[in-house]
Design an enzyme around this catalytic site. Structure first.
Site, PDB file in Angstrom:
ATOM      1  N   LYS A  47       0.855  -1.199   0.000  1.00  0.00           N
ATOM      2  CA  LYS A  47       0.000   0.000   0.000  1.00  0.00           C
ATOM      3  C   LYS A  47       0.879   1.232   0.000  1.00  0.00           C
ATOM      4  O   LYS A  47       2.056   1.184   0.358  1.00  0.00           O
ATOM      5  CB  LYS A  47      -0.929   0.039   1.219  1.00  0.00           C
ATOM      6  CG  LYS A  47      -0.246   0.125   2.599  1.00  0.00           C
ATOM      7  CD  LYS A  47       0.085   1.521   3.070  1.00  0.00           C
ATOM      8  CE  LYS A  47       0.856   1.517   4.389  1.00  0.00           C
ATOM      9  NZ  LYS A  47       1.604   2.743   4.666  1.00  0.00           N
ATOM     10  N   ASP A 103      -2.205  -0.820  10.411  1.00  0.00           N
ATOM     11  CA  ASP A 103      -2.477  -0.906   8.965  1.00  0.00           C
ATOM     12  C   ASP A 103      -3.138  -2.224   8.571  1.00  0.00           C
ATOM     13  O   ASP A 103      -3.579  -2.367   7.425  1.00  0.00           O
ATOM     14  CB  ASP A 103      -1.158  -0.880   8.164  1.00  0.00           C
ATOM     15  CG  ASP A 103      -0.485   0.469   8.186  1.00  0.00           C
ATOM     16  OD1 ASP A 103      -1.129   1.439   8.626  1.00  0.00           O
ATOM     17  OD2 ASP A 103       0.674   0.531   7.760  1.00  0.00           O
TER      18      ASP A 103
HETATM   19  O1  C5P Z   1       0.234  -0.166  14.935  1.00  0.00           O
HETATM   20  P1  C5P Z   1       1.653  -0.380  14.531  1.00  0.00           P
HETATM   21  O2  C5P Z   1       2.302  -1.501  15.291  1.00  0.00           O
HETATM   22  O3  C5P Z   1       1.845  -0.484  13.059  1.00  0.00           O
HETATM   23  O4  C5P Z   1       2.405   0.943  14.948  1.00  0.00           O
HETATM   24  C1  C5P Z   1       3.807   1.029  15.020  1.00  0.00           C
HETATM   25  C2  C5P Z   1       4.168   2.284  15.803  1.00  0.00           C
HETATM   26  O5  C5P Z   1       3.823   3.449  15.056  1.00  0.00           O
HETATM   27  C3  C5P Z   1       3.419   2.446  17.103  1.00  0.00           C
HETATM   28  O6  C5P Z   1       4.095   1.814  18.150  1.00  0.00           O
HETATM   29  C4  C5P Z   1       3.396   3.949  17.292  1.00  0.00           C
HETATM   30  O7  C5P Z   1       4.629   4.379  17.778  1.00  0.00           O
HETATM   31  C5  C5P Z   1       3.291   4.458  15.879  1.00  0.00           C
HETATM   32  N1  C5P Z   1       1.902   4.750  15.456  1.00  0.00           N
HETATM   33  C6  C5P Z   1       1.249   5.837  16.009  1.00  0.00           C
HETATM   34  N2  C5P Z   1      -0.019   6.138  15.607  1.00  0.00           N
HETATM   35  C7  C5P Z   1      -0.637   5.395  14.656  1.00  0.00           C
HETATM   36  C8  C5P Z   1       0.017   4.291  14.073  1.00  0.00           C
HETATM   37  C9  C5P Z   1       1.294   4.000  14.505  1.00  0.00           C
HETATM   38  O8  C5P Z   1       1.794   6.536  16.870  1.00  0.00           O
HETATM   39  N3  C5P Z   1      -1.873   5.730  14.266  1.00  0.00           N
END
Ligand code: C5P
Length: 293
Positions: A8, A137
């Protein structure tokens, strides 16, 4: 069973604010790309999970820490059937650590595929909840196509399919760790009156206007990423100046950048030229039709 797990990018990514839970509130437009990993699933007995990788760099783990494995385990736990087993074979084509959602897409493909293979019958809503627990995601990839994402990115609204967009991806050759990029975002968060709206992008998409889409691309995460890795800004500016390019942007939290081209021939030519110049570049296009639209 074989499934495609598409990459994506985000044509628009605004971050209105940081949330009390440490995540950030997003307003983003996700689009699936034709570039895809492939996941092959076979049933195994006695609760055995096996994962094998093909074409993966050293950064992709082939054990229980891989998001695909965690997806499989979360699914059988949620179904209350720990005896279910599967062999998962993953052919990686999406570069890791690049803001293209490869690991998240692989996990969503595992959820979709194993739900069918195992006949867990959890239903779309519980699958989406499991997906959100694996990463912000992952729910997007259960649906694919073109979606507006809010909340952490998991609150999705399908957008009407748009004409394919022709992109060139540039892989700068180093990763941008997502948590680092979000940590660096604090001084760049918008004042309440400066939060951008995806309206102009959505209009351009609905008109099939590649120039309008190029002009409306936006990614708030460029500000912290460019501050830490100035090479990314140089590359984006270099892309913007090339003939046939209508806009260029950092993909997600980087490090991949993309150039949007007016026509497919421009994208193919540009990818060839950039490769000649020693950059890692590849042409792809959007796959904006989602499940159910
Ligand atoms: O959800 P995911 O594990 O992909 O997110 C990785 C990191 O990205 C999270 O630990 C956070 O630090 C950051 N993040 C965030 N806000 C989001 C998505 C991700 O702060 N909406």
């Amino acid at each position: 069973m074989k499934l495609a797990a598409p990459a994506k990018t985000n044509l628009f990514l605004e971050v209105p604010r940081r949330r009390p839970d440490g995540f950030h509130e997003l307003d983003t437009v996700f689009v699936a790309l034709e570039l895809a990993d492939e996941l092959e699933l076979t049933r195994l007995g006695e609760g055995r999970l096996e994962l094998t990788l093909e074409g993966a760099g050293p950064d992709v783990p082939a054990d229980a820490s891989n998001l695909v494995w965690r997806a499989a385990d979360a699914l059988r736990q949620a179904a209350g059937r720990p005896e279910l087993g599967a062999a998962l074979h993953l052919r990686k084509r999406i570069p890791a650590g690049g803001g293209l959602g490869g690991g998240s897409s692989d996990a969503a493909a595992a959820l979709r595929g194993l739900d069918q293979l195992w006949g867990t019958g959890l239903g779309a809503e519980r699958l989406a909840t499991l997906a959100a627990g694996l990463g912000s995601d992952v729910p997007f990839f259960l649906r694919g196509g073109l979606q507006r994402g809010r909340g952490r990115g998991e609150v999705l609204q399908p957008l009407p399919p748009a004409a394919p967009l022709h992109l060139v991806l540039i892989l700068p050759g180093f990763p941008c760790p997502t948590p680092q990029v979000y940590r660096d975002l604090a001084p760049h968060l918008p004042a309440p009156g400066d939060v951008r709206d995806p309206g102009p992008l959505l209009s351009a998409l609905s008109w099939g206007d590649a120039r309008g889409v190029g002009a409306a691309l936006w990614n708030r995460l460029e500000l912290p990423a460019f501050a830490r890795w100035p090479r990314l800004r140089e590359l984006r500016d270099l892309l913007r100046a090339r003939p046939g390019v209508t806009g260029a942007l950092l993909s997600g939290s980087g490090s991949t950048l993309f150039a949007l081209c007016a026509r497919e021939a421009d994208a193919v030519r540009l990818a060839g030229e950039l490769t000649q110049e020693g950059l890692m570049a590849l042409a792809t296009r959007t796959a904006s039709r989602s499940e159910g639209n």
